[in-house]
Design an enzyme around this catalytic site. Structure first.
Site, short mmCIF file in Angstrom:
data_model
loop_
_atom_site.label_atom_id
_atom_site.label_comp_id
_atom_site.label_asym_id
_atom_site.label_seq_id
_atom_site.Cartn_x
_atom_site.Cartn_y
_atom_site.Cartn_z
N ASP A 65 -1.09 -1.92 63.04
CA ASP A 65 0.06 -2.06 63.94
C ASP A 65 1.09 -0.96 63.74
O ASP A 65 1.03 -0.19 62.79
CB ASP A 65 0.70 -3.44 63.76
CG ASP A 65 0.79 -3.88 62.29
OD1 ASP A 65 0.71 -3.01 61.40
OD2 ASP A 65 0.95 -5.08 62.03
N ASN B 63 4.69 -16.90 58.43
CA ASN B 63 4.36 -17.79 59.55
C ASN B 63 2.88 -17.70 59.93
O ASN B 63 2.47 -18.19 60.98
CB ASN B 63 5.24 -17.47 60.77
CG ASN B 63 5.01 -16.07 61.31
OD1 ASN B 63 4.17 -15.31 60.79
ND2 ASN B 63 5.73 -15.70 62.35
N HIS C 287 1.19 -14.87 60.52
CA HIS C 287 0.75 -13.75 61.36
C HIS C 287 -0.18 -12.82 60.60
O HIS C 287 -0.08 -12.66 59.39
CB HIS C 287 1.93 -13.02 62.02
CG HIS C 287 2.76 -12.16 61.12
ND1 HIS C 287 4.13 -12.09 61.20
CD2 HIS C 287 2.43 -11.30 60.12
CE1 HIS C 287 4.58 -11.23 60.30
NE2 HIS C 287 3.58 -10.74 59.62
N GLU D 184 1.73 -12.96 66.25
CA GLU D 184 2.61 -14.06 65.90
C GLU D 184 2.01 -15.39 66.38
O GLU D 184 1.09 -15.39 67.21
CB GLU D 184 3.99 -13.84 66.55
CG GLU D 184 4.68 -12.54 66.14
CD GLU D 184 5.25 -12.55 64.71
OE1 GLU D 184 4.87 -13.43 63.90
OE2 GLU D 184 6.07 -11.68 64.40
C1 F6R Z 1 1.37 -5.02 58.29
C2 F6R Z 1 1.03 -6.27 58.90
C3 F6R Z 1 1.68 -7.58 58.57
C4 F6R Z 1 1.91 -7.78 57.08
C5 F6R Z 1 2.65 -9.09 56.82
C6 F6R Z 1 2.95 -9.30 55.35
O1 F6R Z 1 0.60 -3.96 58.81
O2 F6R Z 1 0.20 -6.24 59.74
O3 F6R Z 1 0.89 -8.61 59.06
O4 F6R Z 1 0.69 -7.77 56.42
O5 F6R Z 1 3.84 -9.12 57.53
O6 F6R Z 1 3.87 -8.35 54.93
P1 F6R Z 1 4.22 -8.14 53.39
O7 F6R Z 1 2.99 -7.58 52.75
O8 F6R Z 1 5.36 -7.15 53.38
O9 F6R Z 1 4.58 -9.48 52.85
#
Ligand code: F6R
Length: 252
Positions: free
Chosen positions: A67, A136, A138, A143
């Site tokens: 992303d 959550n 994702h 989301e």
């Molecule tokens: C990042 C991504 C997100 C993260 C998620 C957890 O490319 O796709 O899904 O993996 O938000 O983020 P952290 O690792 O910062 O807790």
């Protein structure tokens, strides 16, 4: 789905790197799906250390990130392109043109989503996708509510995600409101998936992923339908999971 229970962040990072390195050794032109965020940074540090120590080469590897924020140029320090260059690509021998991150600054974001899908498809598909997980549920920026058959698309970030990510920006107002993300179906097409989770903040997400229902309300639950997923989670992330309640999950 397999669950690898590890002690802490360091062990999670080592174990994840080991799986990637084994694959790269077997298949020098591996196509890797990569993630940003705090979780995979330690894994990337392990890859860099191994590259320096053992000379593992990435010259034939191609990478595809999950992303990118809409509206941020790759030179913006909070863009995911900048992050990847900084924490991995600039420290290994991968040619930058073989590293792919959606272009958040494209004039036509819808077209960019189609282009990104085509880039992945024409590469022959992703061999191994690395994932973190949002509190959550994702995955990528898919989301809650995102359909399981979604392809790369533009998404409005949940307020909880913007708040969680505001730690990297000067204020929450600077956090973009939209992002481009691989869709859930795009992610599920990867041959193998590794999901990393560390720390108490992910405890509730682990309970839902490992013992909950498969539902679009919790996007990561889509992974339960994939044939080759390894969840590497540490003790803090698993603190509320009743390991006797795991359904159809191999504990290692
Ligand atoms: C990042 C991504 C997100 C993260 C998620 C957890 O490319 O796709 O899904 O993996 O938000 O983020 P952290 O690792 O910062 O807790």
């Amino acid at each position: 789905m397999k669950l690898l229970r590890v002690k802490n962040y360091e062990d999670m990072s080592k174990k994840g790197a080991e799986i990637i390195l084994n694959l790269i050794k077997e298949k020098q032109d591996t196509r890797l799906g990569l993630a940003t965020g705090s979780t995979p940074k330690g894994l990337y540090e392990n890859l860099i250390a191994d590259h320096k120590e053992h000379g593992t080469s990435y010259k034939s590897i191609r990478t595809y990130n999950l992303d990118e924020y809409a509206g941020l140029d790759g030179s913006h320090p909070q863009s995911y392109r900048y992050f990847m260059n900084d924490v991995l690509f600039h420290h290994i021998d991968i040619p930058l043109q073989q590293t792919h991150v959606p272009n958040g600054k494209a004039d036509l974001l819808e077209e960019e989503c189609k282009r990104y899908e085509a880039v992945i498809r024409e590469s022959g598909g992703i061999d191994l996708q690395l994932l973190g997980i949002g509190t959550n549920g994702h995955i990528g920026f898919n989301e809650p509510g995102t359909p399981f058959d979604s392809r790369t698309h533009i998404i409005e970030l949940a307020e909880s995600t913007r708040e969680a990510n505001s730690r990297f920006f000067d204020s929450i107002d600077e956090v973009p409101t939209h992002a481009i993300t691989m869709g859930i179906e795009t992610i599920l097409e990867s041959k193998k998936i590794i999901l990393l989770a560390s720390g108490e903040a992910k405890a509730d997400a682990m309970v839902k992923l490992l013992t909950g229902e498969v539902t679009t309300d919790f996007p990561a639950s889509a992974l339960r339908n994939h044939a080759d997923v390894v969840v590497i989670a540490d003790e803090a992330a698993l603190k509320d999971v009743d390991l006797d309640q795991l359904k159809g999950i191999q504990l290692r």
